[in-house]
Design an enzyme around this catalytic site. Sequence first.
Site, short mmCIF file in Angstrom:
data_model
loop_
_atom_site.label_atom_id
_atom_site.label_comp_id
_atom_site.label_asym_id
_atom_site.label_seq_id
_atom_site.Cartn_x
_atom_site.Cartn_y
_atom_site.Cartn_z
N ASP A 18 29.54 -50.13 7.12
CA ASP A 18 28.69 -51.31 6.86
C ASP A 18 29.49 -52.48 6.17
O ASP A 18 28.85 -53.22 5.63
CB ASP A 18 27.41 -51.06 5.70
N LYS A 54 31.53 -54.85 10.46
CA LYS A 54 32.43 -54.79 11.72
C LYS A 54 31.76 -55.29 13.11
O LYS A 54 32.41 -55.92 13.81
CB LYS A 54 32.79 -53.26 12.20
N GLY A 96 24.91 -48.96 12.49
CA GLY A 96 24.24 -49.98 12.74
C GLY A 96 24.81 -51.28 12.43
O GLY A 96 25.46 -51.40 11.47
N HIS A 97 25.04 -52.15 13.64
CA HIS A 97 25.71 -53.33 13.64
C HIS A 97 24.95 -54.47 13.70
O HIS A 97 24.40 -54.42 14.63
CB HIS A 97 27.07 -53.00 14.61
N GLN A 117 31.25 -46.66 11.40
CA GLN A 117 31.37 -46.22 9.89
C GLN A 117 32.55 -46.76 9.44
O GLN A 117 33.31 -47.79 9.83
CB GLN A 117 31.29 -44.80 10.01
P1 IMP Z 1 25.75 -38.80 9.36
O1 IMP Z 1 26.69 -39.59 10.22
O2 IMP Z 1 24.35 -39.30 9.83
O3 IMP Z 1 25.91 -37.53 9.70
O4 IMP Z 1 25.62 -38.85 7.92
C1 IMP Z 1 26.88 -38.52 7.12
C2 IMP Z 1 27.02 -39.71 5.99
O5 IMP Z 1 27.74 -40.79 6.63
C3 IMP Z 1 25.92 -40.27 5.29
O6 IMP Z 1 26.39 -40.47 4.05
C4 IMP Z 1 25.70 -41.31 5.85
O7 IMP Z 1 24.90 -42.32 4.91
C5 IMP Z 1 26.87 -42.04 6.44
N1 IMP Z 1 26.88 -43.01 7.36
C6 IMP Z 1 26.83 -42.52 8.72
N2 IMP Z 1 26.64 -43.67 9.34
C7 IMP Z 1 26.79 -44.70 8.69
C8 IMP Z 1 27.13 -46.10 8.94
O8 IMP Z 1 27.17 -46.63 10.11
N3 IMP Z 1 27.18 -46.96 7.60
C9 IMP Z 1 27.27 -46.41 6.69
N4 IMP Z 1 27.11 -44.93 6.32
C10 IMP Z 1 26.94 -44.24 7.20
#
Ligand code: IMP
Length: 421
Positions: free
Chosen positions: A13, A16, A40-41, A217
């Site tokens: 977040d 990017k 989420g971009h 991420q």
């Molecule tokens: P997962 O990717 O859904 O398996 O989540 C694993 C961890 O990564 C959790 O803490 C999510 O909140 C975090 N996470 C996954 N995608 C994002 C993102 O795009 N931005 C911020 N945190 C993320």
Amino acid sequence: MKRIVVVGTQWGDEGKGKITDYLAQRADVVCRYQGGNNAGHTVVFNGQKHSLHLLPSGILNPDILNVMANGMVINPKAFVEEASKIKTPFKLAISNRAHVVLPFHSELDKAYESTKAHKIGTTHKGIGPAYTDKSARIGMRVSTFIHPIRFKEKLEELVLLKNEELLSYGFNLLDSKAIYDEYLIYAKEMKPYVCDTSIVLNEAINEDKKILFEGAQGVLLCLDHGTYPYVTSSSPTASSVPLNTGIAPWLVDGAIGVTKAYTTRVGEGPMPSEILGELASNIRIKGNEFGTTTGRPRRIGWLDTVILKHTKRVSGLSYLAVTLLDVLSGIDELNIVTSYQFEGEEIDYIPAEIDDFAACKPNIIKMPGWTEDITQVTSFDELPKHAKAYLKKLEELVGVPIAIFSVGPDRNQTIMVKDIF
Ligand code: IMP
């Protein structure tokens, strides 16, 4: 630099999408190399907000070729929904080697989380289970998915297996026929875009095209170099680009690390720089710090340079792009975390054991804040004295030059200090 990676330096977040969208104006190709619709971009252009989860951030520019590379896991339903919202023409190539996220993956994501004493706080999008299947060599690639007979056979086999697991968690069983009927439609919609994207990318490189590799991420969520187990199931580092796209490592020219002017995190896990109370909630509201994918409020912290130095080491950072600087306007005094206190010693690295990381207390330096509204600033020189000093201190502590900073959500509020691409 002709081929650069846009890397999130924190826990995701960082903005990017905005930086990629800005640099994409000069790019021929934008390539997403890992993750799925957990990302989420947000891209704001001419006051219009676009939320992208799977599609690369160049998708709003009809001249750019967008690539979804082999390192991604793609939910076909989410893909079709997202693509249908893009009302302008676009160019897209989807890797035949990317893996597909199917309904049992998201169900299992919820099932695993429901029984964990220490929940990860996943997005429930099935990302972990899809990558698990890939590693276990039972996953479904896009090439199989778009082949109606192979898709059916593989799906039946997988649903049988996954239903046993879902049953053991007390979850409802899934019907492979219903999934097949629905997903076959998505497969048909995806098919025209599917190809060997390694060939596409290498051809673009041979033609000397400019390529932006877009990470999802952030490095602290990397499966290998992040704050394990509170991580995602892929690697956002710049070093994962060659593997996740099918190009040679030496063809990547550099990486631009996107960092917020402070720190945020969604989901569980330690965060030494965390701020609680009124100041955190003010920053959250001003910075609109709510998840693009899940809507969850993000946790807020001071800028943590231990994290940035970690990212610089494990991923490589040629330059920094600092986002959301305007959110800090009006705070009297700003803290920057410079090192941690751990077991009576000062350290400037992240311990591997999560309980040790949780025990780290931040050492900080204080910087004077500024009161001026900086959202209309168009150059570094126009910044208030204390905002300049804050950015200079950040550069000095991390040892990476700042190439870009941004003072608001719009593309026009992005200022390039150094011409890097
Ligand atoms: P997962 O990717 O859904 O398996 O989540 C694993 C961890 O990564 C959790 O803490 C999510 O909140 C975090 N996470 C996954 N995608 C994002 C993102 O795009 N931005 C911020 N945190 C993320």
